[in-house]
Scaffold this motif. Structure first.
Motif, short mmCIF file in Angstrom:
data_model
loop_
_atom_site.label_atom_id
_atom_site.label_comp_id
_atom_site.label_asym_id
_atom_site.label_seq_id
_atom_site.Cartn_x
_atom_site.Cartn_y
_atom_site.Cartn_z
N SER A 10 0.78 -1.24 0.00
CA SER A 10 0.00 0.00 0.00
C SER A 10 0.81 1.30 0.00
O SER A 10 0.26 2.35 -0.30
CB SER A 10 -0.93 0.02 1.22
OG SER A 10 -0.18 -0.01 2.42
N TYR A 55 -9.51 -3.78 10.67
CA TYR A 55 -10.44 -2.86 10.02
C TYR A 55 -10.79 -3.37 8.63
O TYR A 55 -10.00 -4.09 8.00
CB TYR A 55 -9.84 -1.46 9.91
CG TYR A 55 -9.64 -0.74 11.22
CD1 TYR A 55 -10.28 -1.14 12.39
CD2 TYR A 55 -8.80 0.35 11.31
CE1 TYR A 55 -10.09 -0.46 13.60
CE2 TYR A 55 -8.61 1.03 12.51
CZ TYR A 55 -9.27 0.62 13.64
OH TYR A 55 -9.08 1.28 14.82
N ASP A 56 -11.94 -2.95 8.12
CA ASP A 56 -12.34 -3.35 6.77
C ASP A 56 -11.32 -2.90 5.73
O ASP A 56 -11.06 -3.60 4.77
CB ASP A 56 -13.71 -2.76 6.42
CG ASP A 56 -14.85 -3.43 7.17
OD1 ASP A 56 -14.67 -4.57 7.65
OD2 ASP A 56 -15.91 -2.80 7.30
N ASP A 57 -10.75 -1.71 5.93
CA ASP A 57 -9.79 -1.16 4.97
C ASP A 57 -8.66 -0.45 5.72
O ASP A 57 -8.71 0.77 5.91
CB ASP A 57 -10.50 -0.20 4.02
CG ASP A 57 -9.65 0.23 2.84
OD1 ASP A 57 -8.43 -0.09 2.82
OD2 ASP A 57 -10.19 0.90 1.94
N GLU A 84 -5.81 0.40 4.76
CA GLU A 84 -5.18 1.42 3.92
C GLU A 84 -5.94 2.74 4.02
O GLU A 84 -5.34 3.81 4.05
CB GLU A 84 -5.09 0.96 2.47
CG GLU A 84 -4.35 1.94 1.58
CD GLU A 84 -4.20 1.45 0.16
OE1 GLU A 84 -4.11 2.31 -0.74
OE2 GLU A 84 -4.15 0.23 -0.08
N ALA A 85 -7.26 2.67 4.07
CA ALA A 85 -8.07 3.88 4.22
C ALA A 85 -7.75 4.55 5.56
O ALA A 85 -7.67 5.79 5.63
CB ALA A 85 -9.55 3.55 4.14
N TRP A 86 -7.54 3.75 6.59
CA TRP A 86 -7.17 4.31 7.90
C TRP A 86 -5.83 5.04 7.80
O TRP A 86 -5.70 6.15 8.29
CB TRP A 86 -7.09 3.18 8.94
CG TRP A 86 -6.87 3.67 10.33
CD1 TRP A 86 -7.82 4.00 11.25
CD2 TRP A 86 -5.60 3.89 10.98
NE1 TRP A 86 -7.23 4.41 12.42
CE2 TRP A 86 -5.86 4.36 12.28
CE3 TRP A 86 -4.28 3.75 10.58
CZ2 TRP A 86 -4.86 4.68 13.19
CZ3 TRP A 86 -3.27 4.07 11.47
CH2 TRP A 86 -3.56 4.53 12.76
N LEU A 111 -11.68 5.60 -5.76
CA LEU A 111 -12.67 5.24 -4.77
C LEU A 111 -14.05 5.71 -5.22
O LEU A 111 -14.17 6.71 -5.93
CB LEU A 111 -12.34 5.88 -3.41
CG LEU A 111 -11.44 5.08 -2.47
CD1 LEU A 111 -10.06 4.86 -3.05
CD2 LEU A 111 -11.34 5.78 -1.13
N GLU A 118 -17.31 4.88 -0.78
CA GLU A 118 -16.03 4.60 -0.11
C GLU A 118 -15.42 5.88 0.46
O GLU A 118 -14.86 5.88 1.55
CB GLU A 118 -15.06 3.92 -1.08
CG GLU A 118 -15.45 2.51 -1.45
CD GLU A 118 -14.64 1.94 -2.60
OE1 GLU A 118 -14.49 0.70 -2.65
OE2 GLU A 118 -14.18 2.71 -3.47
N GLU A 171 -14.60 6.69 4.34
CA GLU A 171 -13.26 7.06 4.76
C GLU A 171 -13.21 8.42 5.44
O GLU A 171 -12.49 8.62 6.41
CB GLU A 171 -12.30 7.05 3.57
CG GLU A 171 -10.87 7.35 3.95
CD GLU A 171 -9.87 7.06 2.86
OE1 GLU A 171 -8.87 7.79 2.78
OE2 GLU A 171 -10.06 6.09 2.09
#
Length: 184
Positions: free
Chosen positions: A17, A56-58, A60-62, A128, A132, A136
């Motif tokens: 990522s 977490y689900d994502d 990378e978004a975090w 995104l 999404e 985020e």
């Protein structure tokens, strides 16, 4: 043994990522050095909380969100320093050699509000969806759509490709055409 597995898991996440996160932050900030610094801080925070973040689900978004917040905090500090520097008679800021197309887009992005800039980069650079981006950023879907629309309109005077797209909801804009971030 569990610590070693966590380390391997995080290393894989980072490798997969980091290029996208740094690319996103670069476009938002307009400075590769600042983007790398913000990403480093975000990944450090992710590592310190990895047992929670990896669930977490994502993740990378975090990391993108934390990087964005770190960058905006640093940007505010820098803007205040530059303002003080200018009022004290300092010289102009040196911009590193970049292609004219990149400079135009980065300069235009700097001229619009941070939340519009963030929505545009997430949508057009990272691909995104509106939903999404809403997840985020924590903004309602309607707010994200408004930020995208207003951001495109705000960019129109600065980037000629946006003038034709001003009233359209096209997914392809000058961002992708310019190839602003490789690997993003």
């Amino acid at each position: 043994m569990a610590e070693e597995a966590d380390s391997t898991d995080f290393a894989g996440f980072y490798t997969a990522s980091a290029t996208r996160v740094v690319g996103y932050l670069y476009v938002v900030l307009g400075s590769l050095a600042e983007a790398e610094d913000a990403a480093q801080e975000a990944y450090t925070r992710a590592w310190l909380r990895w047992s929670r973040v990896r669930g977490y689900d994502d993740p990378e978004a975090w990391v993108r969100t934390v990087g964005f917040r770190v960058a905006m905090s640093a940007w505010r500090k820098t803007r205040n320093r530059l303002s003080a520097h200018r009022t004290s008679g300092g010289s102009s800021v040196h911009v590193p050699d970049l292609s004219p197309d990149r400079l135009v887009v980065v300069d235009a992005l700097r001229r619009i509000p941070a939340e519009q800039r963030r929505a545009l980069v997430l949508f057009h650079m990272l691909g995104l969806t509106v939903t999404e981006i809403s997840d985020e950023t924590g903004a309602p879907v309607g707010t994200v759509k408004a930020r995208l629309s207003r951001g495109r309109k705000a960019l129109a005077p600065y980037v000629s490709e946006f003038a034709d797209d001003e009233d359209d909801n096209q997914q392809s804009t000058g961002f992708a055409k310019k190839g602003m971030v490789s690997g993003a």
